[in-house]
Design a protein around this motif. Sequence first.
Motif, short mmCIF file in Angstrom:
data_model
loop_
_atom_site.label_atom_id
_atom_site.label_comp_id
_atom_site.label_asym_id
_atom_site.label_seq_id
_atom_site.Cartn_x
_atom_site.Cartn_y
_atom_site.Cartn_z
N THR A 197 0.19 38.51 -0.88
CA THR A 197 1.34 37.61 -0.87
C THR A 197 0.80 36.16 -1.18
OG1 THR A 197 2.00 37.60 1.28
CG2 THR A 197 3.10 39.25 -0.14
N ILE A 198 -0.06 35.88 -0.55
CA ILE A 198 -0.61 34.50 -0.65
C ILE A 198 -1.16 34.23 -1.82
CG2 ILE A 198 -2.59 32.90 0.07
CD1 ILE A 198 -1.99 33.79 2.99
N LEU A 199 -1.88 35.25 -2.41
CA LEU A 199 -2.37 35.08 -3.71
C LEU A 199 -1.49 35.20 -4.76
CD1 LEU A 199 -5.49 37.51 -3.44
CD2 LEU A 199 -5.67 35.21 -3.58
N LEU A 200 -0.31 36.09 -4.73
CA LEU A 200 0.77 35.99 -5.55
C LEU A 200 1.53 34.72 -5.54
CD1 LEU A 200 2.19 39.53 -4.68
CD2 LEU A 200 1.33 38.85 -6.83
N GLY A 201 1.61 33.85 -4.34
CA GLY A 201 2.25 32.78 -4.31
C GLY A 201 1.51 31.25 -4.89
N SER A 202 0.07 31.71 -5.26
CA SER A 202 -0.34 30.78 -5.91
C SER A 202 -0.33 30.55 -7.19
CB SER A 202 -2.18 30.89 -5.54
OG SER A 202 -2.41 31.86 -6.12
N LEU A 203 0.26 31.89 -7.98
CA LEU A 203 0.22 32.04 -9.39
C LEU A 203 1.26 31.11 -10.01
CD1 LEU A 203 -0.05 36.07 -9.60
CD2 LEU A 203 -1.89 34.10 -9.80
N PHE A 204 2.59 30.77 -9.69
CA PHE A 204 3.37 29.92 -10.34
C PHE A 204 3.04 28.58 -10.53
CE2 PHE A 204 7.29 27.18 -9.76
CZ PHE A 204 7.62 27.29 -11.15
N PRO A 205 2.35 27.92 -9.36
CA PRO A 205 1.78 26.40 -9.76
C PRO A 205 0.45 26.76 -10.77
CG PRO A 205 1.49 27.18 -7.33
CD PRO A 205 2.56 28.23 -8.18
N MET A 206 -0.12 27.55 -10.48
CA MET A 206 -1.30 27.85 -11.23
C MET A 206 -0.89 27.95 -12.70
SD MET A 206 -4.19 30.67 -11.10
CE MET A 206 -4.63 30.53 -9.11
N VAL A 207 -0.03 28.91 -13.17
CA VAL A 207 0.20 29.03 -14.33
C VAL A 207 1.00 27.76 -15.05
CG1 VAL A 207 1.55 30.41 -16.02
CG2 VAL A 207 0.36 31.41 -13.99
N THR A 208 1.76 26.85 -14.25
CA THR A 208 2.39 25.81 -14.90
C THR A 208 1.38 24.92 -14.92
OG1 THR A 208 4.26 26.12 -13.20
CG2 THR A 208 3.89 24.12 -14.08
N GLN A 209 0.29 24.62 -14.12
CA GLN A 209 -0.81 23.66 -14.38
C GLN A 209 -1.58 23.75 -15.57
OE1 GLN A 209 -2.48 21.23 -12.24
NE2 GLN A 209 -3.20 20.75 -13.92
N ILE A 210 -1.80 25.26 -15.86
CA ILE A 210 -2.49 25.63 -17.08
C ILE A 210 -1.66 25.42 -18.30
CG2 ILE A 210 -3.58 27.60 -18.18
CD1 ILE A 210 -4.21 29.02 -15.29
N CYS A 211 -0.39 25.77 -18.18
CA CYS A 211 0.55 25.49 -19.40
C CYS A 211 0.86 24.01 -19.76
CB CYS A 211 1.64 26.47 -19.34
SG CYS A 211 1.24 28.00 -19.38
N THR A 212 0.87 23.24 -18.72
CA THR A 212 1.45 21.89 -19.07
C THR A 212 0.30 20.99 -19.30
OG1 THR A 212 3.08 22.44 -17.40
CG2 THR A 212 2.94 19.93 -17.93
N ARG A 213 0.50 20.36 -20.46
CA ARG A 213 -0.45 19.39 -20.87
C ARG A 213 0.12 17.82 -20.81
NH1 ARG A 213 0.71 22.67 -24.35
NH2 ARG A 213 1.76 21.03 -25.88
N SER A 214 1.42 17.67 -20.38
CA SER A 214 1.96 16.12 -20.41
C SER A 214 3.40 16.38 -19.66
CB SER A 214 2.42 15.61 -21.84
OG SER A 214 3.23 14.57 -21.84
N HIS A 215 3.56 15.04 -18.86
CA HIS A 215 4.65 15.18 -17.95
C HIS A 215 6.16 15.20 -18.78
CE1 HIS A 215 7.74 13.12 -15.35
NE2 HIS A 215 6.81 13.49 -14.28
N SER A 216 5.66 14.70 -20.22
CA SER A 216 7.24 14.87 -21.02
C SER A 216 7.40 16.30 -21.27
CB SER A 216 6.63 14.36 -22.51
OG SER A 216 5.83 14.79 -22.75
N GLU A 217 6.56 17.39 -20.93
CA GLU A 217 7.22 18.64 -21.28
C GLU A 217 7.25 19.55 -19.99
OE1 GLU A 217 4.18 20.58 -23.71
OE2 GLU A 217 2.61 20.39 -22.32
N LEU A 218 7.06 18.71 -18.81
CA LEU A 218 7.08 19.43 -17.34
C LEU A 218 8.16 20.37 -17.06
CD1 LEU A 218 5.37 19.93 -14.81
CD2 LEU A 218 6.62 17.79 -13.89
#
Length: 975
Positions: free
Chosen positions: A373-394
């Motif tokens: 579950t610790i590994l599962l919990g890391s995925l949401f912010p991880m995928v957000t980090q990978i997908c987001t290029r700018s604060h304007s689309e956060l």
Amino acid sequence: MSVGDFEPHQEIEMEQSGKRKWIRQIALVCFFVTGASGLIYQVTWNRLLGFVFGNTVFAASTVLTSFMAGLALGSYLASRYADRISRSLKAYAIIGIGIGVYCLFIPLLIKLTAGIYLPLQRSLQLSLYPASLVRFVLCFVILLIPSTLMGATTPFFSKFYVEQNERFGHGVGRIYSINTFGAFVGVIAAGFFMMERLGVYGTIYAGVIGNIGVGIACLLMDRSISSPKKREQTHKSPAASPSGRQRITLTILMVGFGVSGFAALTYEVAWIRILLMIIGSSVYAFSIMLATFLLGLALGSFLFSIIAKRKTVNLLWFGAVELMIGLIAILTLPVFGNMPFYFVSLFERFGHNYVALELAKFLLCSLAMIVPTILLGSLFPMVTQICTRSHSELGRKVGTVYSVNTLGNIGGSFAAGFILIPHLGMYNTIILAAILNVTVGCVILFVKREVVIPAASAVLAIVLIVAIPSWDKKVISSGASVYAARYAEDKGKERRLSILGADEELLYYKEGVEATVTVRKRQRTGTVVLAISGKVDASNSGDMYTQLMVGHIPLLLSRDPEKALVIGLGSGVTLGVTALYPLKQIDCVELIPAVVEASEFFKKDNRNVLNDRRVNMIINDARDHLDVTLQEYDVILSQPSNLWLAGMANLFSLEFYESCRKRLAPDGILCQWVQTYYLSQDDLKIAVNTFKTVFPHTSVWYTVLGDIMMIGSMDKITIDYRQLAEKYNIQAVREDLQRLSIREPLALLSCYLLNENGVDRLVAGSRVNTDVRPILEFSAPRSLYQETAKPNHEMLLSFRTRKFPEMKNFDEKRVTSRASFWYHLGATYDFRGFPEEARRNYEKAISTDTGFAPAYVGLGVNLYKAGEISDAIEKLEKAIALDPLEPDSRYNLAQIFDDQGMKDEAVSNYRTAINLSPRPAKYQQKLGDLLMEYGDYSAAIRKYEAALKGGADKAQILRKIAEAESQKAGKPEKD
């Protein structure tokens, strides 16, 4: 630079910057409260929908599906606007207030649904599944609205909180972890404290106060931040459009994250189902399991937020984590398989302290769940980090990522509960989820042109799946949570063999939608037991007396009943009793279809009752059936499982008894079984008081130590002795009761405990268990493992005002002057395991008539069991002197001599008993056993053959003959 060198606008900016920093921290606390409120709602909605669906899996599934669907929809809708709205904190505040206001009215809205689905279900005569679908749609719509608002909070809050110049994975990870930590606290608070102390509505109001309070606080904070115009200017940072290859990669990532969400909820459902059988299925156990899962997610997100602040995260990270989740999930399978052993060991150390044991359960859950579950919990912010290029689309990216994962969650929870576990089993369901994680990881790494790691991981996963042995079904279903104290008495190898069920044969095992049902046969005794999620609910030995009398007593007391309802099938024994009486219609409601299948193993005991044309087997929740049916019953027999199990208190609540009252004929009777073992005196009084609040004419009866029955009616129940005797003399009824040592109608009175006056005295000042104040659901589990049966029995006896009930057509003075009356009472007490009460009645019989020989026989056997050998022999010899032709006195005396090693005296008395008895098979078999012990195998065989001709159990006697033949062939016989 001196103070005077600052320009006024610089001072303002510094002041605004400092203020914003503090506001961000306060807002983070608000987001924590939002998370807590969300899970408080989920816990209370589960209970509210339990009143709609009954105690079925559909209630939890509807809450989870609508909750997840709302989160997905809300985050998706918010993703379209979060980047356009400059005052994100204000939007978050307004949404929070909206959640609170709407949730205030949810209890009323859910209550109103009954006005829609009940008429529809009655008019269309819908069965369980179509009816549940109608209710699902109604409740889904009601819960979707607040859930959608909850889903919208994360994108707006992320847009406000995450700074333009910080790594998005760090900021999003931080807020997601805080929110999930809040959810963890919400589950603990609601499950352990609030529901018991505040009730369902009070707990909902606490969540409402949290949401509205957070909303008001955030509105005030929003007003104190710099102008909207300035904020809007600082947030402009347009991102470059991704290339075609990047779009494909991101699409694969999002699909993989959705599949990962599917696997995550599959794990959760399967893990909880397993743990229910190991740490128990009380309301506290459910809270512990859910809290452990949430804690792992929160820790994972928090740890990733720290990593993301210092490291650059890319697709390789996501692929690697997916591989680790899958491989670790496979590696935890042996941990789950051995958990019953771990739990018993923990119980041995901490079982004396309730709080310490609950903490031990939490640690045990963490042992298997926390790393994945610790590994599962890391995925949401991880995928957000990978997908987001700018604060304007956060805001848009957070909402999109969240909604995709949540849609996967919906699919996983539904598939695991309704499809995968019933068809594949819990073990294979976990393996399937692990394969999905490994597959996602491999695909992602292949996209990044990595070959060796994914190939090696796939091979490793296959090797682990093949190498790791499947669970031992007997161990998993050993009922460690309930029988830990019994298992803990054994040490070392003996304990292991006990949990392994070395002496048991598994006849039936089925993991269904609602629970896991097993049937076992104990080889040494031949006892067959039926267990639900590891807890034995019926058997053909120790439970038989209660199962039979729950049927007999109310039917013997009722006036010419024609229609009966049995709540809970179990082994079918109680239902079989009802079929002995001349009823026209017998309905039986059972929630779990597998229990109906399992009852086939008790055909001999339940008289194959399911083939009786009068029996109507209904697969449904009992409360739902009572609410929907318009049938009127003369007798309702309610025998649910134990009070400490989650959801069972609903069948001991004021509202349940009111539903029963509506379906009873004017002079109808309700019989409610209640356990007195593992139940505090206060809880027992609450259970009786709740029943009596609805049924003013209540009496209490008892069967064996630990089991009582409450008999209630709206009219005063006066037993008609003539009617009682008439029903007793129905041949099948009489034969059944005589097997229970009830050899005359009045012997039934030994089961009588409290009249109405005694009940009034017992419950004075007690509280009432209701749906919205479910006292028993939260207090009963705390008495588990406590030896309360005997103290509760003594307490009940202390409130007894008269020994026998009021009866008509009955001369109490004349009857009580007969020695046979007291003797038969003594015999029933002895049979049920109340030797002291039995002795008093035998002595009363002798004092009434000193020449009544059977009373001396009963007293002699009673004394022998108590270890008073010489007195026992004296009483039996007195019985022989009074009645030399009675074989039972000789037989019992022979048994005493046999046990004392006095062979010649034992053989002599056995032979005399055989000569005196018209049906000596039992005596011949016992003499054969004695001759076997002394090595006289030929004589033993002759006695066994005689017993076989006399009607003794054929299979048992043939085994004894075979053993004697074997011994005779191998050893010289003794003289």
